[in-house]
Design an enzyme around this catalytic site. Structure first.
Site, PDB file in Angstrom:
ATOM      1  N   ASP A  73       0.833  -1.193   0.000  1.00  0.00           N
ATOM      2  CA  ASP A  73       0.000   0.000   0.000  1.00  0.00           C
ATOM      3  C   ASP A  73       0.873   1.250   0.000  1.00  0.00           C
ATOM      4  O   ASP A  73       2.102   1.182   0.040  1.00  0.00           O
ATOM      5  CB  ASP A  73      -0.999  -0.002   1.163  1.00  0.00           C
ATOM      6  CG  ASP A  73      -0.342   0.010   2.531  1.00  0.00           C
ATOM      7  OD1 ASP A  73       0.735   0.608   2.684  1.00  0.00           O
ATOM      8  OD2 ASP A  73      -0.927  -0.575   3.466  1.00  0.00           O
ATOM      9  N   LYS A  99      -5.063   2.296  -0.838  1.00  0.00           N
ATOM     10  CA  LYS A  99      -6.360   2.961  -0.742  1.00  0.00           C
ATOM     11  C   LYS A  99      -6.126   4.272  -0.025  1.00  0.00           C
ATOM     12  O   LYS A  99      -5.791   4.292   1.159  1.00  0.00           O
ATOM     13  CB  LYS A  99      -7.378   2.110   0.023  1.00  0.00           C
ATOM     14  CG  LYS A  99      -7.605   0.745  -0.556  1.00  0.00           C
ATOM     15  CD  LYS A  99      -8.715   0.021   0.169  1.00  0.00           C
ATOM     16  CE  LYS A  99      -8.422  -0.193   1.629  1.00  0.00           C
ATOM     17  NZ  LYS A  99      -7.216  -1.000   1.855  1.00  0.00           N
ATOM     18  N   MET A 103      -5.909   8.185  10.944  1.00  0.00           N
ATOM     19  CA  MET A 103      -6.743   8.608   9.804  1.00  0.00           C
ATOM     20  C   MET A 103      -7.690   9.744  10.190  1.00  0.00           C
ATOM     21  O   MET A 103      -8.906   9.646  10.044  1.00  0.00           O
ATOM     22  CB  MET A 103      -7.537   7.409   9.267  1.00  0.00           C
ATOM     23  CG  MET A 103      -6.648   6.304   8.736  1.00  0.00           C
ATOM     24  SD  MET A 103      -7.549   4.787   8.314  1.00  0.00           S
ATOM     25  CE  MET A 103      -7.861   4.093   9.941  1.00  0.00           C
TER      26      MET A 103
END
Length: 269
Positions: free
Chosen positions: A52, A74, A185
């Protein structure tokens, strides 16, 4: 003899990544020095590495010469593969007889959705192994001289994901614990979360810190308060990936940094 061969020669029981198997491994927050030996073993043996965007390029540089890199990140607001597509791709690669390393930033089972991939592999009958990594929520604090726990300050640490702050999630119980809260996040939702924590009872002056790009050459650390941290983050133009920590434990950083600086000055005289 390669550096990996020299390292492997000192360790008994090196795990073998077999054809048709998948390893779900954590790459840590960025610094290659925080890789586990088993993650390094996977990098050395894999012929396909599915990674990732949070995996540092210095980590990918440790891949064996036979390895093919596949990006499967992502990132919010950008075109990217769905989790279902990524999980299915791991199944396809394994069934084609590849030695597959699924490499994730931090730890695969800490907000890494590794559990979803493991469930898909298990349902498909694909052999897999989980290799834990150093989660960014702890490594970022250590890099910023903020201990996760300290006697007399806290007895627990709360980890929470902030990417869906508008969901029906009640932040008040977290605020009432009085324990440090480490947020993943959260760059686009920090203001709403900070407001919710203050409504839940946390003092606006509670220390808070943002650690961006932890353990990488681009690392930046911002120390603020709960009431100001979102505005200060925007003013400093900090960018993801970043970890935010809220709690009295942040105040320990100043003492540690000052002590370290004093020791360095004394040693240089």
């Amino acid at each position: 003899m390669t550096s990996w061969d020299a390292l492997a020669a000192q360790r008994a029981g090196i795990p073998v990544l077999a054809p048709g198997h998948v390893w779900l491994a954590g790459a840590g927050p960025g610094d290659p020095g925080l890789l586990t030996l088993d993650a390094l073993a996977g990098l050395s043996q894999a012929d396909v590495i599915v990674h990732d965007a949070l995996v540092d390029k210095r980590v990918l540089a440790l891949a064996g010469p036979q390895a093919r890199l596949e990006f499967a990140g992502k990132r919010g607001g950008k075109p990217s593969a769905t989790q279902a597509d990524i999980s299915q791709r791991l199944v396809e690669l394994a069934r084609a007889g590849h030695k597959v390393l699924r490499l994730k930033g931090g730890d695969p089972f800490v907000f890494g959705r590794g559990g979803e991939e493991a469930l898909t592999l298990a349902a498909a009958g694909v052999p897999f192994r989980v290799i834990p990594g150093v989660t960014a929520g702890l490594a970022a604090l250590a890099a910023a001289s903020i201990p996760a726990t300290l006697r007399g300050v806290n007895r627990a640490v709360i980890f929470a994901a902030g990417h869906a702050a508008d969901d029906d999630f009640d932040w008040a119980p977290l605020a009432r614990t009085g324990e440090p809260i480490v947020l993943y996040m959260v760059m686009h939702t920090l203001e709403r979360i900070a407001d919710a924590l203050m409504r839940g009872g946390l003092d606006p002056g509670t220390p808070a810190a943002v650690i961006a790009a932890a353990t990488t050459p681009d690392e930046r650390i911002l120390v603020s308060t709960l009431a100001r941290v979102a505005a200060d983050m925007r003013e400093q133009q900090l960018q993801p990936p970043a970890i935010v920590v809220v709690g009295d434990i942040v105040a320990v950083r100043e003492r540690l940094v000052a002590t370290a600086a004093a020791a360095t000055n004394k040693a240089s005289r």
